[in-house]
Design a protein around this motif. Structure first.
Motif, mmCIF file in Angstrom:
data_model
loop_
_atom_site.group_PDB
_atom_site.id
_atom_site.type_symbol
_atom_site.label_atom_id
_atom_site.label_comp_id
_atom_site.label_asym_id
_atom_site.label_seq_id
_atom_site.Cartn_x
_atom_site.Cartn_y
_atom_site.Cartn_z
ATOM 1 N N VAL A 62 0.837 -1.197 0.000
ATOM 2 C CA VAL A 62 0.000 0.000 0.000
ATOM 3 C C VAL A 62 0.875 1.252 0.000
ATOM 4 O O VAL A 62 0.580 2.232 -0.697
ATOM 5 C CB VAL A 62 -0.942 -0.004 1.210
ATOM 6 C CG1 VAL A 62 -1.711 1.309 1.309
ATOM 7 C CG2 VAL A 62 -1.917 -1.169 1.125
ATOM 8 N N GLY A 63 1.959 1.228 0.774
ATOM 9 C CA GLY A 63 2.841 2.385 0.830
ATOM 10 C C GLY A 63 3.469 2.709 -0.514
ATOM 11 O O GLY A 63 3.508 3.870 -0.936
ATOM 12 N N VAL A 64 3.955 1.690 -1.215
ATOM 13 C CA VAL A 64 4.610 1.918 -2.509
ATOM 14 C C VAL A 64 3.587 2.335 -3.567
ATOM 15 O O VAL A 64 3.798 3.306 -4.305
ATOM 16 C CB VAL A 64 5.371 0.650 -2.942
ATOM 17 C CG1 VAL A 64 5.934 0.827 -4.347
ATOM 18 C CG2 VAL A 64 6.503 0.349 -1.953
ATOM 19 N N PHE A 104 6.107 4.598 3.548
ATOM 20 C CA PHE A 104 5.085 5.617 3.792
ATOM 21 C C PHE A 104 5.687 6.993 4.055
ATOM 22 O O PHE A 104 5.142 8.008 3.613
ATOM 23 C CB PHE A 104 4.219 5.223 4.994
ATOM 24 C CG PHE A 104 3.221 4.141 4.714
ATOM 25 C CD1 PHE A 104 1.945 4.448 4.283
ATOM 26 C CD2 PHE A 104 3.552 2.814 4.888
ATOM 27 C CE1 PHE A 104 1.018 3.459 4.031
ATOM 28 C CE2 PHE A 104 2.631 1.812 4.644
ATOM 29 C CZ PHE A 104 1.364 2.129 4.205
ATOM 30 N N LEU A 105 6.772 7.037 4.814
ATOM 31 C CA LEU A 105 7.289 8.306 5.312
ATOM 32 C C LEU A 105 8.378 8.912 4.442
ATOM 33 O O LEU A 105 8.612 10.128 4.505
ATOM 34 C CB LEU A 105 7.839 8.122 6.733
ATOM 35 C CG LEU A 105 6.854 7.598 7.784
ATOM 36 C CD1 LEU A 105 7.573 7.409 9.122
ATOM 37 C CD2 LEU A 105 5.675 8.535 7.944
ATOM 38 N N GLY A 106 9.066 8.097 3.646
ATOM 39 C CA GLY A 106 10.234 8.598 2.943
ATOM 40 C C GLY A 106 11.477 8.383 3.791
ATOM 41 O O GLY A 106 11.397 8.089 4.993
ATOM 42 N N TRP A 107 12.635 8.557 3.189
ATOM 43 C CA TRP A 107 13.856 8.167 3.895
ATOM 44 C C TRP A 107 14.265 9.156 4.982
ATOM 45 O O TRP A 107 14.831 8.755 6.004
ATOM 46 C CB TRP A 107 14.993 7.954 2.896
ATOM 47 C CG TRP A 107 15.536 9.184 2.247
ATOM 48 C CD1 TRP A 107 15.123 9.754 1.083
ATOM 49 C CD2 TRP A 107 16.628 9.994 2.715
ATOM 50 N NE1 TRP A 107 15.871 10.876 0.794
ATOM 51 C CE2 TRP A 107 16.809 11.027 1.779
ATOM 52 C CE3 TRP A 107 17.467 9.923 3.824
ATOM 53 C CZ2 TRP A 107 17.781 12.010 1.923
ATOM 54 C CZ3 TRP A 107 18.461 10.892 3.973
ATOM 55 C CH2 TRP A 107 18.607 11.917 3.026
ATOM 56 N N GLN A 108 13.986 10.458 4.809
ATOM 57 C CA GLN A 108 14.408 11.412 5.850
ATOM 58 C C GLN A 108 13.635 11.228 7.154
ATOM 59 O O GLN A 108 14.256 11.090 8.226
ATOM 60 C CB GLN A 108 14.272 12.855 5.342
ATOM 61 C CG GLN A 108 15.099 13.178 4.106
ATOM 62 C CD GLN A 108 14.267 13.095 2.837
ATOM 63 O OE1 GLN A 108 13.318 12.317 2.759
ATOM 64 N NE2 GLN A 108 14.606 13.906 1.854
ATOM 65 N N PRO A 109 12.279 11.212 7.155
ATOM 66 C CA PRO A 109 11.576 10.954 8.415
ATOM 67 C C PRO A 109 11.888 9.577 8.997
ATOM 68 O O PRO A 109 11.900 9.408 10.230
ATOM 69 C CB PRO A 109 10.095 11.069 8.025
ATOM 70 C CG PRO A 109 10.080 11.939 6.812
ATOM 71 C CD PRO A 109 11.325 11.579 6.077
#
Length: 439
Positions: free
Chosen positions: A175-177, A276-281
């Motif tokens: 779902v995230g992707v 879901f959040l991306g790599w920075q968060p």
């Protein structure tokens, strides 16, 4: 004009979300109970609706009302009432709180008043109904809601069994992707950005051959021209970085400490968060989770003396903190993530520091006379162990010989009365007095 769904009053929206969260919490309790019944992902998901023999019956709404259903006598099974209430109440609170943080509730509010708003966050398109600024906020809320529900299930399963089943993480990762790709507007931070002013100040500290890596715009233009590709890359990069950070710690800990530093379930869980959040968060979650766990572990050591703790709940807690307190978190982390290509060099330095710190810890233990590695505990072989061993060697008394009459007490002592009655009942054999009714 309000940014809430259908311009409904905030009180109506938040109350509805509270009730919906409690109802979903009842479903989460079923997932927590039934997903660990199977190791395979598809089988564990199927067990939520069709638990099969040996599990509780299929879910019925009657007698299972959220928040009040646990009070009924039929739901008071050992260990479940408190957890049922905790999950339902916690989920009922999280849904409206997350909505109030991500969706501005004031009149004539703008998208920049969302708690996730930043200089690089997506703003939607004013001429689009499905991707207007208000619609983008609601799509992102639903997107993060899936993450929150998956974290709830993973957290309580990890507390109970110290495992994180693939039936929780794999579907949520998909779902995230897919959500990142199809919308292209639900990310918190873009794939890449940097501060030219900050890079210019740091340029003299690096050699000339590194200068080309430092040149570039603050934000690549193709992010806006190809939003769906960019959203997909944000999700995939978050997945790889999230799983990769935990995998790196796992490998280094195994190499130096010769024991499992972090479980493989934590690797998959962080990968799910990253999608879901991306790599920075996700990187912020990785460094914030130990802070969340420190106080609890320090207290629990005085009572349990356990050297292993489920780490998934603290990763989940850190992810929720990042979502709900993003303005504060990002205020302290923005300058660090504005370093652009220098972050790659910083990551390598952190890996080296981890190896050095673990090595120094081993040296300190050696100097204090503390064993560097803990061997597997081998207990005393008792008479009960011996009897259990022989009982397991020959579970069927008739194995390898003709079936013969046996005193029922022998079968009762071995816990085989029911099985023997079932066999003889179906075969028409003789039943022993007091051996129970024929099935």
């Amino acid at each position: 004009h309000l940014m809430t769904l259908f311009d409904l009053p905030p009180f109506v929206v938040l109350t509805t979300l509270f009730l919906l969260g409690a109802l979903l919490g009842r479903g989460l309790n079923l997932c927590i109970e039934r997903i660990p019944l199977h190791e395979e992902c598809l089988a564990s998901l199927k067990a939520v609706w069709h638990p099969g023999p040996g599990a509780s019956a299929r879910f019925r709404l009657r007698g299972n009302w959220p928040l009040v259903g646990w009070l009924q006598r039929s739901n008071r099974r050992a260990g479940r009432p408190n957890r049922y209430l905790t999950v339902e109440l916690l989920n009922a609170i999280l849904l409206p709180v997350l909505y109030a943080c991500e969706i501005p509730l004031a009149e004539n509010a703008t998208i920049q008043e969302s708690c996730l708003a930043n200089l690089y966050s997506p703003a939607g398109w004013a001429d689009s109904f499905w991707m207007s600024p208000a619609a983008v906020l609601h799509w992102r809320y639903l997107y993060h809601l899936v993450l929150i529900e998956a974290l709830m299930v993973a957290t309580f399963i990890d507390w109970d069994l110290t495992i994180i089943p693939d039936g929780v993480t794999f579907p949520a990762t998909i779902v995230g992707v897919l959500g990142g790709f199809l919308s292209g507007q639900v990310y918190i931070l873009p794939l890449w950005f940097q501060s030219p002013e900050l890079i210019h100040l740091l340029r003299p500290m690096f050699t000339i051959w590194m200068h080309p890596l430092l040149d570039g715009p603050a934000l690549p233009a193709w992010f806006a021209n190809w939003p769906h590709i960019h959203g997909l890359l944000v999700s995939l990069t978050g997945l790889v970085v999230g799983a990769g950070m935990v995998w790196t710690v796992r490998i280094i800990g195994q190499w130096i400490l010769r024991q499992e530093a972090m479980g493989f379930g934590d690797v998959i869980l962080m990968g799910m968060m990253g999608s879901f959040l991306g790599w920075q968060p996700t990187a912020i979650v990785f460094f914030l989770a130990p802070v969340c766990a420190l106080a609890v572990v320090a207290v629990s050591l005085f009572f349990t003396r356990s050297r292993e703790i489920p780490y998934g709940p603290y990763l989940s807690l850190a992810a929720v903190v990042v979502l709900l307190a993003f303005p504060t978190v990002w205020y302290h982390a923005e300058r660090l993530f504005s370093l652009g290509a220098l972050l790659i060099l910083l990551a390598l330095v952190l890996v080296i520091l981890l190896v050095v710190c673990l090595g120094l810890m081993q040296l300190v233990k050696l100097g204090l006379g503390i064993p560097l590695y803990y061997d597997e505990w081998i207990g005393e072989w008792t008479s009960a162990d011996q009897l259990t061993h022989f009982a397991g060697e020959k579970t069927d008394l008739s194995q390898g010989c003709w079936r013969k009459e046996t005193w029922p007490g022998v079968l009762s002592g071995r816990g085989q009365s029911y099985d023997e009655n079932w066999r003889r009942g179906s075969g028409g054999g003789k039943r022993f007095p007091g051996s129970g009714p024929r099935e």
